[in-house]
Design a protein around this motif. Structure first.
Motif, PDB file in Angstrom:
ATOM      1  N   LYS A 493       0.830  -1.206   0.000  1.00 43.19           N
ATOM      2  CA  LYS A 493       0.000   0.000   0.000  1.00 43.19           C
ATOM      3  C   LYS A 493       0.864   1.255   0.000  1.00 43.19           C
ATOM      4  N   ILE A 494       1.963   1.217   0.764  1.00 44.17           N
ATOM      5  CA  ILE A 494       2.881   2.374   0.806  1.00 44.17           C
ATOM      6  C   ILE A 494       3.485   2.608  -0.570  1.00 44.17           C
ATOM      7  N   GLN A 495       3.925   1.535  -1.218  1.00 48.20           N
ATOM      8  CA  GLN A 495       4.496   1.667  -2.563  1.00 48.20           C
ATOM      9  C   GLN A 495       3.459   2.191  -3.543  1.00 48.20           C
ATOM     10  N   GLU A 496       2.222   1.735  -3.388  1.00 43.38           N
ATOM     11  CA  GLU A 496       1.154   2.197  -4.271  1.00 43.38           C
ATOM     12  C   GLU A 496       0.897   3.679  -4.095  1.00 43.38           C
ATOM     13  N   LEU A 497       0.899   4.154  -2.837  1.00 45.72           N
ATOM     14  CA  LEU A 497       0.697   5.580  -2.578  1.00 45.72           C
ATOM     15  C   LEU A 497       1.849   6.412  -3.123  1.00 45.72           C
ATOM     16  N   ARG A 498       3.083   5.913  -2.953  1.00 41.08           N
ATOM     17  CA  ARG A 498       4.242   6.627  -3.486  1.00 41.08           C
ATOM     18  C   ARG A 498       4.193   6.699  -5.003  1.00 41.08           C
ATOM     19  N   SER A 499       3.760   5.616  -5.625  1.00 41.37           N
ATOM     20  CA  SER A 499       3.651   5.590  -7.075  1.00 41.37           C
ATOM     21  C   SER A 499       2.613   6.588  -7.565  1.00 41.37           C
ATOM     22  N   GLN A 500       1.481   6.638  -6.842  1.00 41.24           N
ATOM     23  CA  GLN A 500       0.443   7.594  -7.207  1.00 41.24           C
ATOM     24  C   GLN A 500       0.926   9.026  -6.999  1.00 41.24           C
ATOM     25  N   GLY A 501       1.702   9.255  -5.916  1.00 42.26           N
ATOM     26  CA  GLY A 501       2.246  10.591  -5.672  1.00 42.26           C
ATOM     27  C   GLY A 501       3.219  11.017  -6.741  1.00 42.26           C
ATOM     28  N   SER A 502       4.073  10.078  -7.150  1.00 42.43           N
ATOM     29  CA  SER A 502       5.049  10.386  -8.210  1.00 42.43           C
ATOM     30  C   SER A 502       4.350  10.681  -9.519  1.00 42.43           C
ATOM     31  N   SER A 503       3.291   9.930  -9.805  1.00 41.09           N
ATOM     32  CA  SER A 503       2.533  10.133 -11.037  1.00 41.09           C
ATOM     33  C   SER A 503       1.862  11.500 -11.065  1.00 41.09           C
ATOM     34  N   MET A 504       1.275  11.880  -9.916  1.00 45.40           N
ATOM     35  CA  MET A 504       0.636  13.189  -9.833  1.00 45.40           C
ATOM     36  C   MET A 504       1.645  14.304  -9.955  1.00 45.40           C
ATOM     37  N   SER A 505       2.834  14.120  -9.363  1.00 45.89           N
ATOM     38  CA  SER A 505       3.887  15.136  -9.438  1.00 45.89           C
ATOM     39  C   SER A 505       4.374  15.313 -10.879  1.00 45.89           C
ATOM     40  N   THR A 506       4.497  14.179 -11.581  1.00 47.56           N
ATOM     41  CA  THR A 506       4.944  14.243 -12.971  1.00 47.56           C
ATOM     42  C   THR A 506       3.903  14.954 -13.838  1.00 47.56           C
TER      43      THR A 506
END
Length: 510
Positions: A493-506
């Motif tokens: 879940k943590i990795q999923e949230l980080r991935s979503q955060g990185s995607s939004m930042s990009t």
């Protein structure tokens, strides 16, 4: 062994009347309804023993259960009852029946899973239900035949346990065949209400008939499950492939970007050797090696220890000095009243099963959900033991809460988790492991189901507080067995949230 692709006679008759084949959704509904009532009848037959034991070994009002190891300082009245269960060692003998039934049931489960994955599940389930009905009824026949041999009832219970072991692997495998992983937790959580509905039905039927003679409390449920077996044989479709369907069909329709033709063509792209490999049933040892099977099986050992202690001892606890002041709000309950009141624990179980399934679907985290529920069992049992005697209202509320948390993870593990692991990615699409995996998980849990009531018979003679300490400790251990899986899900879940955060930042930078 080759699968039997013949449609059940009842399905053929319905299609002949309609002059058209049934839709895939209709088949799914039939599967859910037929398997629901099939396993409801299994549990109704299993529950009758906990009600009938009150008639076999009656207790004098206000006097607690007497065990032979308590010495000769306490005597109980032997009026009524049924020899040999109304003697000084009656409670011990009844406990022996429970243990014998559950241990044979647990061992039989391992074999039933292997057999179920290698033959027509409709025929296997029908035979199991007929055998269960026959030997449940034969137990009750002892009332009219005036049979007083303990070994007669012991052998009958052991054979009944063997036939009962056919039920769970079969129904879970069939439902797993027809439903993909999407929303499986919620669907099977609702469907799993059959366990509690069966317990409630068995309790009410047995309690009502008890006044006419305890034999009726066993024979009538036996007849009902035999009738249900006929319905199973006539209507139950086992494999969607036999009816031109695919269990993932509903998931495909809900997933944008996937063309139906593409999905329908995929099975044709597999080589003959791949299809032959998928048709082979998975071995017992190989099934144990599937990731997650061992932790969930061991967790269920302790979860069912708690659940089945309530299943077999709650009516007795309520009616026989289990409460702190030997009554609820100063009032003693009859055997029938205590049996009826105990059904509220199963009502809470229905709610718990649905809630656990829904939460696990939303979080996509079976281990986190199951472990959280098990940890919540500890305060729930403490509150019920400490404050359940104050009033009937408080007793009902606390019993419902305990039922929610005790049966929630039990329901989740034996349904959605078993189906998930039975179709694990490591099996490479092989669907011939569902019954085996289900049997391993529930069989291991059933050993705990035998241990719990057995220990309770001894511990309760000394202290019911000690019984509840044992149950709370078991709930803690059950949750701890899932620790590694919980950590894995949390990290995911943590990795999923980080991935979503990185995607939004990009996206923002673009």
């Amino acid at each position: 062994m080759k699968k039997n692709n013949n449609k059940p006679l009842g399905i053929q008759l319905i299609e002949n009347i309609n002059k058209s084949s049934l839709s895939f959704k209709t088949y799914q509904v039939i599967v859910l309804i037929v398997t629901f009532f099939a396993y409801t009848s299994y549990h109704a037959n299993r529950k009758t023993t906990s009600i009938v034991k009150q008639a076999l070994d009656p207790q004098s009002l206000g006097v607690g259960p007497i065990f032979p190891w308590q010495g000769n300082s306490i005597r109980k009245s032997f009026r009524d009852g049924w020899f040999p269960f109304n003697g000084p060692d009656g409670t011990t003998l009844l406990g022996d029946l429970d243990v014998a039934f559950l241990f044979v049931y647990a061992i039989g489960m391992y074999f039933s899973g292997q057999v179920g994955d290698r033959m027509d599940l409709r025929v296997f389930l029908t035979a199991g239900m007929l055998g269960t009905g026959l030997f449940t009824a034969l137990f009750g026949v002892g009332y009219w035949a005036n049979i007083h041999s303990f070994y007669y009832y012991l052998i009958i219970q052991m054979i009944a346990g063997l036939f009962q072991s056919t039920g769970w692997p079969s129904v879970v495998a069939v439902v797993g065949n027809w439903f993909g992983k999407k929303k499986r937790g919620l669907i099977m959580g609702i469907w799993n209400a059959h366990t509690s509905v069966g317990n409630i039905t068995g309790s009410l039927v047995a309690s009502i008939l008890l006044k006419y003679g305890w034999g009726w409390s066993m024979v009538v449920p036996g007849i009902l499950i035999a009738f249900s077996s006929v319905v199973v044989f006539l209507l139950l479709p086992v494999h969607p492939e036999s009816f031109g369907g695919n269990k993932d069909e509903d998931e495909v329709l809900l997933s944008p970007g996937k063309e139906e033709d593409e999905v329908n063509e995929q099975p044709l792209l597999r080589s003959r050797s791949d299809r032959e490999e998928e048709s082979c049933a998975v071995g017992f040892i190989e099934a144990w090696k599937i990731p997650g099977v061992a932790p969930f099986a061991l967790c269920l050992f302790f979860a069912k220890l708690v659940a089945y202690t309530f299943l077999y001892w709650l009516p007795y606890y309520i009616s026989h000095t289990g409460m702190n002041v030997n009554s609820i709000d100063g009032r003693y309950l009859s055997n029938e009243e205590s049996g009826n009141l105990s059904t509220l624990f199963d009502v809470g179980g229905v709610i718990g099963g649905i809630l656990a399934g829904y939460i696990s679907d939303k979080l996509d985290a079976r281990a986190i959900t199951a472990a959280s529920f098990m940890y919540c069992v500890i305060p729930a049992l403490y509150l019920y033991r400490s404050y359940g005697h104050i009033s009937m209202t408080i007793n009902i509320i606390l019993m419902l809460i305990a039922g929610v948390f005790v049966n929630g993870p039990y329901a989740l593990i034996t349904t959605a988790v078993s189906a998930d692991l039975g179709t694990h990615s490591s099996l490479k699409g092989n669907s011939r492991a569902l019954a085996t995996v289900t049997a391993i998980i529930d069989g291991t849990g059933s050993i705990g189901a035998a241990v719990g009531p057995f220990l309770t018979g001894y511990i309760s003679a000394d202290s019911w507080n000690a019984v509840f300490v044992m149950l709370m400790g078991s709930a803690l251990v059950a949750g701890l067995f899932l620790t590694r899986l919980v950590v894995t899900e949390v990290n995911g879940k943590i990795q999923e949230l980080r991935s979503q955060g990185s995607s939004m930042s990009t996206n923002l930078q673009v």
